[in-house]
Design an enzyme around this catalytic site. Sequence first.
Site, PDB file in Angstrom:
ATOM      1  N   HIS A 110      59.147  49.602  47.508  1.00  0.00           N
ATOM      2  CA  HIS A 110      60.390  48.874  46.895  1.00  0.00           C
ATOM      3  C   HIS A 110      61.346  48.546  47.993  1.00  0.00           C
ATOM      4  CE1 HIS A 110      64.338  48.620  44.498  1.00  0.00           C
ATOM      5  NE2 HIS A 110      63.497  48.703  43.444  1.00  0.00           N
TER       6      HIS A 110
ATOM      7  N   ASP B 154      59.100  58.543  47.835  1.00  0.00           N
ATOM      8  CA  ASP B 154      60.253  57.665  46.693  1.00  0.00           C
ATOM      9  C   ASP B 154      59.627  58.059  45.543  1.00  0.00           C
ATOM     10  OD1 ASP B 154      61.534  55.921  44.925  1.00  0.00           O
ATOM     11  OD2 ASP B 154      61.024  54.276  46.138  1.00  0.00           O
TER      12      ASP B 154
ATOM     13  N   GLN C  78      59.347  56.319  40.486  1.00  0.00           N
ATOM     14  CA  GLN C  78      58.286  55.930  39.222  1.00  0.00           C
ATOM     15  C   GLN C  78      57.381  57.078  39.046  1.00  0.00           C
ATOM     16  OE1 GLN C  78      58.825  53.523  37.553  1.00  0.00           O
ATOM     17  NE2 GLN C  78      59.998  52.407  38.772  1.00  0.00           N
TER      18      GLN C  78
ATOM     19  N   LYS D 273      65.978  56.408  35.405  1.00  0.00           N
ATOM     20  CA  LYS D 273      64.186  55.935  34.857  1.00  0.00           C
ATOM     21  C   LYS D 273      63.848  57.347  34.230  1.00  0.00           C
ATOM     22  CE  LYS D 273      64.062  53.084  39.070  1.00  0.00           C
ATOM     23  NZ  LYS D 273      63.939  51.619  38.709  1.00  0.00           N
TER      24      LYS D 273
ATOM     25  N   CYS E 106      61.657  43.686  43.234  1.00  0.00           N
ATOM     26  CA  CYS E 106      62.217  44.289  44.573  1.00  0.00           C
ATOM     27  C   CYS E 106      61.213  44.562  45.384  1.00  0.00           C
ATOM     28  CB  CYS E 106      63.073  45.439  44.256  1.00  0.00           C
ATOM     29  SG  CYS E 106      64.586  44.801  43.100  1.00  0.00           S
TER      30      CYS E 106
END
Length: 394
Positions: free
Chosen positions: A118, A191, A194, A217, A352
């Site tokens: 991302h 990261d 998700q 999220k 993104c």
Amino acid sequence: MNVATRINSALSVRDQFPAIVGWHYLDSAATAQKPQSVIDAITKAYAHDYATVHRGVYERSATMTASYEASRAAASNLIGGQPNELIFTRGATEAINLVARTLPKEGRNRVLLSQLEHHSNIVPWQLAGFEVDAVPLTADGQINLDAAEAMLNDQHRLVSFAHVSNVLGSVLDAKRAAEIAHSKGALLLLDGCQAVPRMPVDVAATGADFYAYSAHKLYGPTGIGCLWGRNLDQLPPWQGGGSMIDRVTFEKTTYLEAPMRFEAGTPHIVGAVGLHAAVNWVEKLSLDAIHAHECALVAECRAALQSLGGVTLYGPEDSAGIVSFNVDGVHAHDTATILDDAGVAVRAGHHCAQPLMDWLGVPATARASFGAHSDSSDIDALVSGIEQVKRIFG
Ligand SMILES: Cc1ncc(COP(=O)(O)O)c(C=O)c1O
């Protein structure tokens, strides 16, 4: 009743989401809808419990401070960390920027990323003056860790990878990534935007050094996120202001210990309360169950789209909760617009992740992403919407 529907009714979660009644929301990877318990916690915090934190001597403020710190402990515990190892940020983007801006380079000026990152895990490193190297992907869209191992050298300060890709749903072998990074004296940042809403995460087991995620999220509010760090003391403060200092004079200022010294100014107090409610919500369902549920939906969705013909699917078969696709010959924006008319919300665009689009050789994809509330009716609506796309575009 198929597997996905069965799991979903066992969780009985769909009716806890007031904002998706009569709507097929397949954009949880962009931001998750909120269950009633999170909405209620936020409302109660503003309507009954509200006060500042860490400053007031009155009882309400002390209670709110305890709630804020309890949220920190819960948000860290969710990913296997300790309370004092977690900094509240505005989101994952700010968490990654914090590391990029503060991590002492110690003579190493390079960072190893991957082709699927991302923009939030690319641009902060460029802005902070790092030279960026990008690991290629395997044919089915996973970060190629053999290539990462070959590319990594003693110029790399850090390896920073998505734990789960926001476009392809590819799940990283995080433990191996940590071993590779550490073998060359580099640190590993994951990261987890998700991953955290989709699967159990254990920072201690993976060996990561930093872990970033966003509350919104994870069924929580916007405006708050988390940076977990194994050794936050290696980072100097980055933003100055109230709440992060020990003693201020015009000659010299001293700072609080981590994590407080990274939280300058009045924080997102009610955001923390909402995040805590979201953590409680996913823990009650169990991330194992959510993961199994979303994997079943991915398998069902991929099979249904494949059987339509004329649809290109991206990413691995066993992606976590995310299916990217294009209807052959149709721009993803047109697909998403027709799906919207059919009451199905998918994301279309570069997500993104422009370097990933370059790798896929397309300007955009359509993306269906699932949440704990998703079920087979969402897939059925998606499929009939795509049939309509194919009718319109011949
Ligand atoms: C993999 C990944 N990383 C980082 C981000 C940025 O998260 P936020 O906008 O909440 O800071 C996102 C959001 O889409 C994401 O999916």
